[in-house]
Motif scaffolding. Sequence first.
Motif, PDB file in Angstrom:
ATOM      1  N   ALA A 185     -59.536 -98.625 -85.889  1.00 53.40           N
ATOM      2  CA  ALA A 185     -60.101 -97.282 -85.989  1.00 53.40           C
ATOM      3  C   ALA A 185     -59.013 -96.211 -85.884  1.00 53.40           C
ATOM      4  CB  ALA A 185     -61.147 -97.076 -84.897  1.00 53.40           C
ATOM      5  N   SER A 186     -57.952 -96.502 -85.135  1.00 53.64           N
ATOM      6  CA  SER A 186     -56.874 -95.520 -84.976  1.00 53.64           C
ATOM      7  C   SER A 186     -56.068 -95.332 -86.253  1.00 53.64           C
ATOM      8  CB  SER A 186     -55.938 -95.945 -83.841  1.00 53.64           C
ATOM      9  OG  SER A 186     -55.145 -97.057 -84.221  1.00 53.64           O
ATOM     10  N   LEU A 187     -56.195 -96.275 -87.190  1.00 52.84           N
ATOM     11  CA  LEU A 187     -55.463 -96.183 -88.461  1.00 52.84           C
ATOM     12  C   LEU A 187     -56.311 -95.572 -89.570  1.00 52.84           C
ATOM     13  CD1 LEU A 187     -53.751 -99.707 -88.489  1.00 52.84           C
ATOM     14  CD2 LEU A 187     -52.788 -97.537 -87.697  1.00 52.84           C
ATOM     15  N   SER A 188     -57.472 -95.072 -89.218  1.00 53.37           N
ATOM     16  CA  SER A 188     -58.427 -94.629 -90.239  1.00 53.37           C
ATOM     17  C   SER A 188     -58.117 -93.260 -90.827  1.00 53.37           C
ATOM     18  CB  SER A 188     -59.844 -94.605 -89.641  1.00 53.37           C
ATOM     19  OG  SER A 188     -59.920 -93.703 -88.547  1.00 53.37           O
ATOM     20  N   ALA A 189     -57.119 -92.573 -90.321  1.00 51.03           N
ATOM     21  CA  ALA A 189     -56.772 -91.249 -90.855  1.00 51.03           C
ATOM     22  C   ALA A 189     -55.386 -91.294 -91.485  1.00 51.03           C
ATOM     23  CB  ALA A 189     -56.805 -90.186 -89.754  1.00 51.03           C
ATOM     24  N   LEU A 191     -64.769 -94.805 -81.366  1.00 50.46           N
ATOM     25  CA  LEU A 191     -64.529 -93.395 -81.072  1.00 50.46           C
ATOM     26  C   LEU A 191     -63.168 -93.173 -80.418  1.00 50.46           C
ATOM     27  CD1 LEU A 191     -68.039 -92.220 -79.814  1.00 50.46           C
ATOM     28  CD2 LEU A 191     -66.855 -91.517 -81.911  1.00 50.46           C
ATOM     29  N   ILE A 192     -62.759 -94.084 -79.544  1.00 45.77           N
ATOM     30  CA  ILE A 192     -61.438 -93.959 -78.924  1.00 45.77           C
ATOM     31  C   ILE A 192     -60.352 -94.018 -79.989  1.00 45.77           C
ATOM     32  CG2 ILE A 192     -59.762 -95.078 -77.405  1.00 45.77           C
ATOM     33  CD1 ILE A 192     -62.093 -96.002 -75.695  1.00 45.77           C
ATOM     34  N   GLY A 193     -60.451 -95.014 -80.877  1.00 47.79           N
ATOM     35  CA  GLY A 193     -59.456 -95.132 -81.940  1.00 47.79           C
ATOM     36  C   GLY A 193     -59.491 -93.958 -82.897  1.00 47.79           C
ATOM     37  N   ARG A 194     -60.704 -93.517 -83.253  1.00 49.30           N
ATOM     38  CA  ARG A 194     -60.837 -92.397 -84.190  1.00 49.30           C
ATOM     39  C   ARG A 194     -60.319 -91.092 -83.597  1.00 49.30           C
ATOM     40  NH1 ARG A 194     -60.102 -89.894 -87.738  1.00 49.30           N
ATOM     41  NH2 ARG A 194     -61.357 -89.322 -89.561  1.00 49.30           N
ATOM     42  N   PHE A 195     -60.488 -90.946 -82.287  1.00 46.59           N
ATOM     43  CA  PHE A 195     -60.012 -89.744 -81.604  1.00 46.59           C
ATOM     44  C   PHE A 195     -58.498 -89.585 -81.730  1.00 46.59           C
ATOM     45  CE2 PHE A 195     -58.272 -88.006 -77.592  1.00 46.59           C
ATOM     46  CZ  PHE A 195     -58.723 -86.693 -77.717  1.00 46.59           C
ATOM     47  N   THR A 196     -57.786 -90.708 -81.692  1.00 43.53           N
ATOM     48  CA  THR A 196     -56.317 -90.647 -81.760  1.00 43.53           C
ATOM     49  C   THR A 196     -55.785 -90.772 -83.184  1.00 43.53           C
ATOM     50  OG1 THR A 196     -56.061 -93.049 -81.489  1.00 43.53           O
ATOM     51  CG2 THR A 196     -56.180 -91.712 -79.485  1.00 43.53           C
ATOM     52  N   ALA A 197     -56.655 -91.036 -84.146  1.00 43.09           N
ATOM     53  CA  ALA A 197     -56.211 -91.260 -85.528  1.00 43.09           C
ATOM     54  C   ALA A 197     -55.452 -90.049 -86.067  1.00 43.09           C
ATOM     55  CB  ALA A 197     -57.408 -91.564 -86.422  1.00 43.09           C
ATOM     56  N   GLY A 198     -54.306 -90.332 -86.666  1.00 43.80           N
ATOM     57  CA  GLY A 198     -53.515 -89.273 -87.281  1.00 43.80           C
ATOM     58  C   GLY A 198     -52.534 -88.578 -86.364  1.00 43.80           C
ATOM     59  N   TRP A 199     -52.444 -88.998 -85.114  1.00 42.44           N
ATOM     60  CA  TRP A 199     -51.523 -88.349 -84.192  1.00 42.44           C
ATOM     61  C   TRP A 199     -50.077 -88.692 -84.510  1.00 42.44           C
ATOM     62  CZ3 TRP A 199     -53.640 -88.135 -78.466  1.00 42.44           C
ATOM     63  CH2 TRP A 199     -54.879 -87.489 -78.468  1.00 42.44           C
ATOM     64  N   PHE A 200     -49.847 -89.892 -85.015  1.00 44.34           N
ATOM     65  CA  PHE A 200     -48.498 -90.314 -85.368  1.00 44.34           C
ATOM     66  C   PHE A 200     -48.494 -90.862 -86.795  1.00 44.34           C
ATOM     67  CE2 PHE A 200     -48.144 -90.828 -80.691  1.00 44.34           C
ATOM     68  CZ  PHE A 200     -47.018 -90.037 -80.480  1.00 44.34           C
ATOM     69  N   GLU A 201     -47.403 -90.629 -87.494  1.00 47.24           N
ATOM     70  CA  GLU A 201     -47.242 -91.215 -88.822  1.00 47.24           C
ATOM     71  C   GLU A 201     -46.872 -92.687 -88.731  1.00 47.24           C
ATOM     72  OE1 GLU A 201     -47.762 -90.087 -91.849  1.00 47.24           O
ATOM     73  OE2 GLU A 201     -48.566 -88.217 -91.047  1.00 47.24           O
ATOM     74  N   ASN A 202     -46.118 -93.024 -87.686  1.00 45.31           N
ATOM     75  CA  ASN A 202     -45.698 -94.407 -87.508  1.00 45.31           C
ATOM     76  C   ASN A 202     -46.883 -95.267 -87.069  1.00 45.31           C
ATOM     77  OD1 ASN A 202     -44.611 -96.702 -85.594  1.00 45.31           O
ATOM     78  ND2 ASN A 202     -42.910 -96.155 -86.931  1.00 45.31           N
ATOM     79  N   THR A 203     -47.115 -96.333 -87.806  1.00 50.49           N
ATOM     80  CA  THR A 203     -48.275 -97.180 -87.545  1.00 50.49           C
ATOM     81  C   THR A 203     -48.236 -97.793 -86.155  1.00 50.49           C
ATOM     82  OG1 THR A 203     -48.426 -97.734 -89.890  1.00 50.49           O
ATOM     83  CG2 THR A 203     -49.558 -99.193 -88.349  1.00 50.49           C
ATOM     84  N   LEU A 204     -47.083 -98.306 -85.747  1.00 52.57           N
ATOM     85  CA  LEU A 204     -46.975 -98.974 -84.454  1.00 52.57           C
ATOM     86  C   LEU A 204     -47.180 -98.003 -83.301  1.00 52.57           C
ATOM     87  CD1 LEU A 204     -43.952-101.365 -85.159  1.00 52.57           C
ATOM     88  CD2 LEU A 204     -46.405-101.821 -85.389  1.00 52.57           C
ATOM     89  N   LEU A 205     -46.627 -96.799 -83.419  1.00 46.02           N
ATOM     90  CA  LEU A 205     -46.822 -95.786 -82.386  1.00 46.02           C
ATOM     91  C   LEU A 205     -48.282 -95.362 -82.317  1.00 46.02           C
ATOM     92  CD1 LEU A 205     -43.681 -93.468 -82.759  1.00 46.02           C
ATOM     93  CD2 LEU A 205     -44.188 -95.081 -80.916  1.00 46.02           C
ATOM     94  N   GLN A 206     -48.911 -95.261 -83.479  1.00 41.61           N
ATOM     95  CA  GLN A 206     -50.315 -94.872 -83.528  1.00 41.61           C
ATOM     96  C   GLN A 206     -51.191 -95.891 -82.815  1.00 41.61           C
ATOM     97  OE1 GLN A 206     -51.981 -92.025 -84.900  1.00 41.61           O
ATOM     98  NE2 GLN A 206     -53.505 -93.035 -83.612  1.00 41.61           N
ATOM     99  N   ILE A 207     -50.964 -97.161 -83.093  1.00 42.44           N
ATOM    100  CA  ILE A 207     -51.742 -98.214 -82.445  1.00 42.44           C
ATOM    101  C   ILE A 207     -51.462 -98.251 -80.954  1.00 42.44           C
ATOM    102  CG2 ILE A 207     -52.029-100.716 -82.282  1.00 42.44           C
ATOM    103  CD1 ILE A 207     -51.612-100.888 -85.281  1.00 42.44           C
TER     104      ILE A 207
END
Length: 216
Positions: free
Chosen positions: A45-49, A157-173
């Motif tokens: 979900a965090s990668l959805s944006a 919702l937790i993952g979606r809330f943070t989605a798009g905060w970082f461009e780097n995939t690993l940092l985002q996850i």
Amino acid sequence: MFQFIEDAVLAAATAWWMPWAVFLLCFIDGFFPVVPSESVIVALASLSAGHIDVNLGVLFLLGWVGAVGGDQVAYWIGRSVGVSRFRWMRTRSVRRAVGAARKSLATRGALVITTARHIPGGRVAVNFTAGASRYPWWRFTALDVVSAAIWAAYSILIGRFTAGWFENTLLQIALALVIAVIIGFGLDFVIKRVLARAVAREESAPVDSKSDSEQH
């Protein structure tokens, strides 16, 4: 090196088998919690944006159905073999968890079943104990369906809330999982306090009633 790992993660996240892997992990996690299935849901979900196109509806549905299915397996294992037949069931930590679950189910069954999924390891102990203590199957299932839906939605919702905060995939996850862990510890603390107070009130009620009757 990091780019290779990032590419591999994105390739796995967009693979055709990933939704079914989510379902399988959520299913297994209901009776044998090897890998926290919510971590996979939060990560996707965090990668959805911007990173990948994640169908959150499908993610929710498979996580929800998988979780309910796994909980059903745990319930029927508990009903069939009990909670002490195998050696691992007789370890101190498992017996302590089962004992707490048994006491809580006897007094606050609905509250315990709907909240135990959010306590690490708690859902398995409750599922097994509910079956072993012959807690009504239809009631367990109805409560579990609601609980699993809330759990799947909250993980997304937790993952979606943070989605798009970082461009780097690993940092985002990593960010999404850290926030999920923090929230998880918070929920664990609050739920255990609420259950402990509820059980304490149930245990003290007969004593109070007896004292009143003796006075009269």
